[in-house]
Design a protein around this motif. Structure first.
Motif, PDB file in Angstrom:
ATOM      1  N   ALA A 100      83.036  47.292  42.017  1.00  0.00           N
ATOM      2  CA  ALA A 100      84.137  47.972  41.329  1.00  0.00           C
ATOM      3  C   ALA A 100      83.950  49.489  41.363  1.00  0.00           C
ATOM      4  O   ALA A 100      84.918  50.232  41.581  1.00  0.00           O
ATOM      5  CB  ALA A 100      84.232  47.481  39.885  1.00  0.00           C
ATOM      6  N   GLY A 101      82.736  49.961  41.158  1.00  0.00           N
ATOM      7  CA  GLY A 101      82.471  51.395  41.197  1.00  0.00           C
ATOM      8  C   GLY A 101      82.747  51.990  42.560  1.00  0.00           C
ATOM      9  O   GLY A 101      83.301  53.083  42.671  1.00  0.00           O
TER      10      GLY A 101
ATOM     11  N   ALA B 232      84.849  50.725  44.789  1.00  0.00           N
ATOM     12  CA  ALA B 232      86.288  50.652  45.033  1.00  0.00           C
ATOM     13  C   ALA B 232      87.046  51.738  44.269  1.00  0.00           C
ATOM     14  O   ALA B 232      87.990  52.328  44.785  1.00  0.00           O
ATOM     15  CB  ALA B 232      86.814  49.279  44.638  1.00  0.00           C
ATOM     16  N   LEU B 233      86.615  52.022  43.050  1.00  0.00           N
ATOM     17  CA  LEU B 233      87.337  52.995  42.224  1.00  0.00           C
ATOM     18  C   LEU B 233      86.980  54.434  42.548  1.00  0.00           C
ATOM     19  O   LEU B 233      87.862  55.293  42.624  1.00  0.00           O
ATOM     20  CB  LEU B 233      87.060  52.731  40.741  1.00  0.00           C
ATOM     21  CG  LEU B 233      87.629  51.437  40.178  1.00  0.00           C
ATOM     22  CD1 LEU B 233      87.156  51.234  38.744  1.00  0.00           C
ATOM     23  CD2 LEU B 233      89.146  51.455  40.228  1.00  0.00           C
ATOM     24  N   PHE B 234      85.692  54.710  42.724  1.00  0.00           N
ATOM     25  CA  PHE B 234      85.241  56.088  42.880  1.00  0.00           C
ATOM     26  C   PHE B 234      84.737  56.410  44.283  1.00  0.00           C
ATOM     27  O   PHE B 234      84.673  57.570  44.660  1.00  0.00           O
ATOM     28  CB  PHE B 234      84.141  56.407  41.862  1.00  0.00           C
ATOM     29  CG  PHE B 234      84.574  56.182  40.448  1.00  0.00           C
ATOM     30  CD1 PHE B 234      85.518  57.004  39.862  1.00  0.00           C
ATOM     31  CD2 PHE B 234      84.051  55.143  39.707  1.00  0.00           C
ATOM     32  CE1 PHE B 234      85.929  56.792  38.557  1.00  0.00           C
ATOM     33  CE2 PHE B 234      84.457  54.926  38.405  1.00  0.00           C
ATOM     34  CZ  PHE B 234      85.392  55.748  37.826  1.00  0.00           C
TER      35      PHE B 234
ATOM     36  N   GLY C 101      79.447  56.449  42.736  1.00  0.00           N
ATOM     37  CA  GLY C 101      80.332  55.450  42.143  1.00  0.00           C
ATOM     38  C   GLY C 101      79.731  54.062  42.173  1.00  0.00           C
ATOM     39  O   GLY C 101      79.831  53.304  41.207  1.00  0.00           O
TER      40      GLY C 101
ATOM     41  N   GLY D  49      78.570  52.216  38.789  1.00  0.00           N
ATOM     42  CA  GLY D  49      79.217  50.940  38.487  1.00  0.00           C
ATOM     43  C   GLY D  49      78.211  49.817  38.347  1.00  0.00           C
ATOM     44  O   GLY D  49      78.345  48.959  37.468  1.00  0.00           O
TER      45      GLY D  49
END
Length: 69
Positions: free
Chosen positions: A40-41, A43-45, A50, A54
């Motif tokens: 998730a980290g 993918a988001l950042f 990131g 995450g």
């Protein structure tokens, strides 16, 4: 290409975690949380920061959730 590598890493993590039959709920929660948080980290950042951030956050959350079961 980057997505394929990420998916391969997630698949490897899931396979390796499924082989740990003697783990407590807290340990499983920590491992699964770290993998999910890292994905998730990223993918988001994006980038290393990131992903690591995450993974750390996911491990903490997974540890707490596993402790309560």
């Amino acid at each position: 290409m980057k997505t394929k590598i990420l998916l391969a890493a997630v698949a490897a993590a899931v396979i390796s975690l499924s082989g740990c039959a003697g783990m407590s709920n807290q340990q499983v929660g920590t491992g699964v949380g770290a993998v999910a948080g890292g994905v998730a980290g990223n993918a988001l950042f994006g980038g290393t920061v990131g992903t690591v951030g995450g993974a750390a956050a996911g491990a903490l959350i997974g540890n707490e959730v596993g402790r309560r079961r």
